[in-house]
Motif scaffolding. Structure first.
Motif, mmCIF file in Angstrom:
data_model
loop_
_atom_site.group_PDB
_atom_site.id
_atom_site.type_symbol
_atom_site.label_atom_id
_atom_site.label_comp_id
_atom_site.label_asym_id
_atom_site.label_seq_id
_atom_site.Cartn_x
_atom_site.Cartn_y
_atom_site.Cartn_z
ATOM 1 N N ALA A 233 -6.830 -3.084 -3.375
ATOM 2 C CA ALA A 233 -6.197 -4.278 -2.804
ATOM 3 C C ALA A 233 -4.699 -4.099 -2.626
ATOM 4 N N ASP A 234 -4.141 -3.080 -3.275
ATOM 5 C CA ASP A 234 -2.709 -2.832 -3.184
ATOM 6 C C ASP A 234 -2.352 -1.894 -2.027
ATOM 7 N N LEU A 235 -3.354 -1.447 -1.270
ATOM 8 C CA LEU A 235 -3.116 -0.573 -0.125
ATOM 9 C C LEU A 235 -3.099 -1.370 1.172
ATOM 10 N N ASP A 236 -2.380 -0.856 2.166
ATOM 11 C CA ASP A 236 -2.373 -1.504 3.475
ATOM 12 C C ASP A 236 -3.485 -0.938 4.356
ATOM 13 N N GLU A 237 -3.516 -1.337 5.604
ATOM 14 C CA GLU A 237 -4.604 -0.922 6.498
ATOM 15 C C GLU A 237 -4.548 0.572 6.819
ATOM 16 N N LYS A 238 -3.401 1.234 6.560
ATOM 17 C CA LYS A 238 -3.283 2.677 6.795
ATOM 18 C C LYS A 238 -3.618 3.494 5.553
ATOM 19 N N GLY A 239 -4.002 2.804 4.476
ATOM 20 C CA GLY A 239 -4.345 3.512 3.248
ATOM 21 C C GLY A 239 -3.151 3.908 2.415
ATOM 22 N N GLN A 240 -2.001 3.290 2.682
ATOM 23 C CA GLN A 240 -0.790 3.542 1.897
ATOM 24 C C GLN A 240 -0.454 2.295 1.076
ATOM 25 N N PHE A 241 0.314 2.467 0.024
ATOM 26 C CA PHE A 241 0.668 1.330 -0.807
ATOM 27 C C PHE A 241 1.514 0.330 -0.018
ATOM 28 N N LYS A 242 1.227 -0.942 -0.212
ATOM 29 C CA LYS A 242 2.012 -1.990 0.413
ATOM 30 C C LYS A 242 3.451 -1.926 -0.090
ATOM 31 N N ALA A 243 4.366 -2.382 0.746
ATOM 32 C CA ALA A 243 5.787 -2.291 0.420
ATOM 33 C C ALA A 243 6.113 -2.991 -0.891
ATOM 34 N N GLU A 244 5.466 -4.131 -1.141
ATOM 35 C CA GLU A 244 5.779 -4.868 -2.366
ATOM 36 C C GLU A 244 5.300 -4.135 -3.623
ATOM 37 N N ILE A 245 4.206 -3.374 -3.504
ATOM 38 C CA ILE A 245 3.713 -2.584 -4.634
ATOM 39 C C ILE A 245 4.628 -1.386 -4.859
ATOM 40 N N ASP A 246 5.025 -0.770 -3.769
ATOM 41 C CA ASP A 246 5.949 0.366 -3.852
ATOM 42 C C ASP A 246 7.235 -0.053 -4.549
ATOM 43 N N ALA A 247 7.723 -1.249 -4.242
ATOM 44 C CA ALA A 247 8.969 -1.726 -4.836
ATOM 45 C C ALA A 247 8.794 -2.132 -6.291
ATOM 46 N N ALA A 248 7.649 -2.744 -6.617
ATOM 47 C CA ALA A 248 7.431 -3.267 -7.963
ATOM 48 C C ALA A 248 6.958 -2.193 -8.947
ATOM 49 N N ARG A 249 6.216 -1.181 -8.428
ATOM 50 C CA ARG A 249 5.617 -0.186 -9.323
ATOM 51 C C ARG A 249 5.850 1.232 -8.784
ATOM 52 N N PRO A 250 7.117 1.634 -8.641
ATOM 53 C CA PRO A 250 7.405 2.930 -7.993
ATOM 54 C C PRO A 250 6.852 4.135 -8.747
ATOM 55 N N GLU A 251 6.827 4.060 -10.084
ATOM 56 C CA GLU A 251 6.334 5.209 -10.848
ATOM 57 C C GLU A 251 4.827 5.380 -10.695
ATOM 58 N N ALA A 252 4.094 4.269 -10.699
ATOM 59 C CA ALA A 252 2.647 4.344 -10.496
ATOM 60 C C ALA A 252 2.330 4.888 -9.110
ATOM 61 N N VAL A 253 3.044 4.402 -8.120
ATOM 62 C CA VAL A 253 2.858 4.876 -6.747
ATOM 63 C C VAL A 253 3.144 6.373 -6.659
ATOM 64 N N ASN A 254 4.226 6.812 -7.304
ATOM 65 C CA ASN A 254 4.614 8.218 -7.251
ATOM 66 C C ASN A 254 3.554 9.123 -7.873
ATOM 67 N N LEU A 255 3.079 8.768 -9.060
ATOM 68 C CA LEU A 255 2.111 9.628 -9.752
ATOM 69 C C LEU A 255 0.779 9.687 -9.015
ATOM 70 N N LEU A 256 0.333 8.577 -8.486
ATOM 71 C CA LEU A 256 -0.912 8.578 -7.720
ATOM 72 C C LEU A 256 -0.753 9.381 -6.428
ATOM 73 N N SER A 257 0.395 9.279 -5.798
ATOM 74 C CA SER A 257 0.656 10.030 -4.569
ATOM 75 C C SER A 257 0.715 11.528 -4.850
ATOM 76 N N ILE A 258 1.308 11.904 -5.981
ATOM 77 C CA ILE A 258 1.348 13.316 -6.366
ATOM 78 C C ILE A 258 -0.065 13.845 -6.582
ATOM 79 N N TYR A 259 -0.895 13.058 -7.266
ATOM 80 C CA TYR A 259 -2.275 13.480 -7.498
ATOM 81 C C TYR A 259 -2.994 13.704 -6.163
ATOM 82 N N ALA A 260 -2.862 12.754 -5.244
ATOM 83 C CA ALA A 260 -3.538 12.861 -3.950
ATOM 84 C C ALA A 260 -3.078 14.111 -3.203
ATOM 85 N N ALA A 261 -1.769 14.376 -3.251
ATOM 86 C CA ALA A 261 -1.241 15.540 -2.538
ATOM 87 C C ALA A 261 -1.717 16.840 -3.169
#
Length: 342
Positions: A233-261
């Motif tokens: 539910a925190d992802l947008d229609e492109k499968g990326q984190f919504k801006a508000e989630i990116d701003a509120a939880r940058p470390e969680a977004v970063n670690l999950l993005s690193i895992y995906a990459a």
């Protein structure tokens, strides 16, 4: 013929951000078009470098390229300074570029800071040398991150003005190649800042030479937040984190993005797999993945660095191949502007 050019400054160990944001993409690109990968030691000199450290850092970058999978029999790997066409063409292009264009370069303002009067002239004209790097090979494609887009636009402007001034179409306008997911890997200590080798804390980054123990320690200490991992539910229609989630939880977004990459899987799949789970479980599995991917690279880098003659041989062969391409292009550019060859 499509030809790609890119470079890395030899100013310290390459880290996970360099690998995911650039080097891994180059490994793929070397099979898609003629590839030239340069260690831009002249650019490094825009800030003072200790000479022995500069030589060692140049070898370290070359070792990282090779260990990550760039094949020197396929791609060209060489130090910028060993092909003098870069510096010579840069002077011709300095006489084409306009002062107003350079005054708009934001990276100079960032690096020079408040004491810009004491910045080196090299730092100011850095973007023109970057244009020469690209145009010396008539490169058609250049991988760029967000911080280099403006410089590539300047290279295109310089090429266009050269062509217009001399009534030619000699220099192609290089096209940007934008990387895929996780091109911006953030600090492990502050998810709002880009992972950087200049950060004072070594715990802010995973170096490509880190062993399994160091990787595990850094990821265990990586900053998180007190909430379970975000979900679909925190992802947008492109499968990326919504801006508000990116701003509120940058470390969680970063670690999950690193895992995906690292896993080379869509972010949506990783978020689905770990939705609502605790960071402690996720970090352990991220560590296993990071060690599996980076461990062999780090080991091969160390082997190469223990055999500097092997690295130097690769760089020497690469420089010879680079000169064979660039010198005729430089000579033709000199002919176009009216320089006399005697």
């Amino acid at each position: 013929m499509n030809r790609i050019f890119s470079g890395v400054q030899p100013t310290g160990n390459l880290h996970l951000g360099n690998y995911l944001g650039a080097v891994r993409n180059w490994v793929r690109m070397q099979h898609e078009m003629e590839s030239i990968f340069c260690i831009v030691d002249l650019h490094a000199m825009t800030m003072w470098q200790e000479p022995a450290a500069l030589r060692q850092a140049t070898r370290e970058v070359a070792a990282a390229f090779i260990a990550a999978g760039i094949d020197p029999k396929n791609a060209i790997i060489f130090p910028q300074s060993q092909c003098r066409a870069h510096a010579q063409l840069a002077w011709l292009l300095n006489c084409v570029a306009r002062v107003g264009w350079l005054n708009r370069m934001t990276q100079f303002k960032d690096k020079a800071g408040k004491d810009r009067e004491n910045a080196s002239v090299g730092l100011y004209t850095y973007p023109v040398l970057m244009a020469a790097d690209i145009l010396a090979y008539q490169a058609t494609h250049v991988p760029v991150g967000e911080d280099q887009k403006q410089h590539l636009e300047l290279a295109r402007d310089i090429a266009q003005k050269f062509n217009n001034d001399y009534g030619t179409d000699f220099f192609p306008l290089p096209n940007p190649v934008i990387g895929g997911p996780a091109t911006r890997v953030m600090s492990l200590r502050d998810g709002t800042k880009k992972m950087s080798k200049s950060d004072a804390s070594d715990y802010s980054r995973i170096n490509m030479t880190d062993d399994a123990e160091a990787i595990a320690l850094k990821l265990r200490k990586a900053k998180t937040d007190p909430h379970p991992l975000p979900g679909l539910a925190d992802l947008d229609e492109k499968g990326q984190f919504k801006a508000e989630i990116d701003a509120a939880r940058p470390e969680a977004v970063n670690l999950l993005s690193i895992y995906a990459a690292l896993a080379d899987r869509p972010l949506m799949e990783i978020v689905r797999d770990y939705e609502g789970r605790e960071f402690s479980v996720f970090k352990k599995e991220l560590t296993d993945l990071a060690v599996a991917v980076l461990g062999p690279i780090g080991s091969e880098m160390k082997r190469l660095l223990d055999n500097p003659g092997e690295i130097d041989a690769v760089l020497g062969q690469g420089a010879s191949r680079a000169r064979a391409i660039a010198e005729p292009i430089l000579q033709k550019a000199e002919d176009i502007v009216g320089l006399l060859h005697v």
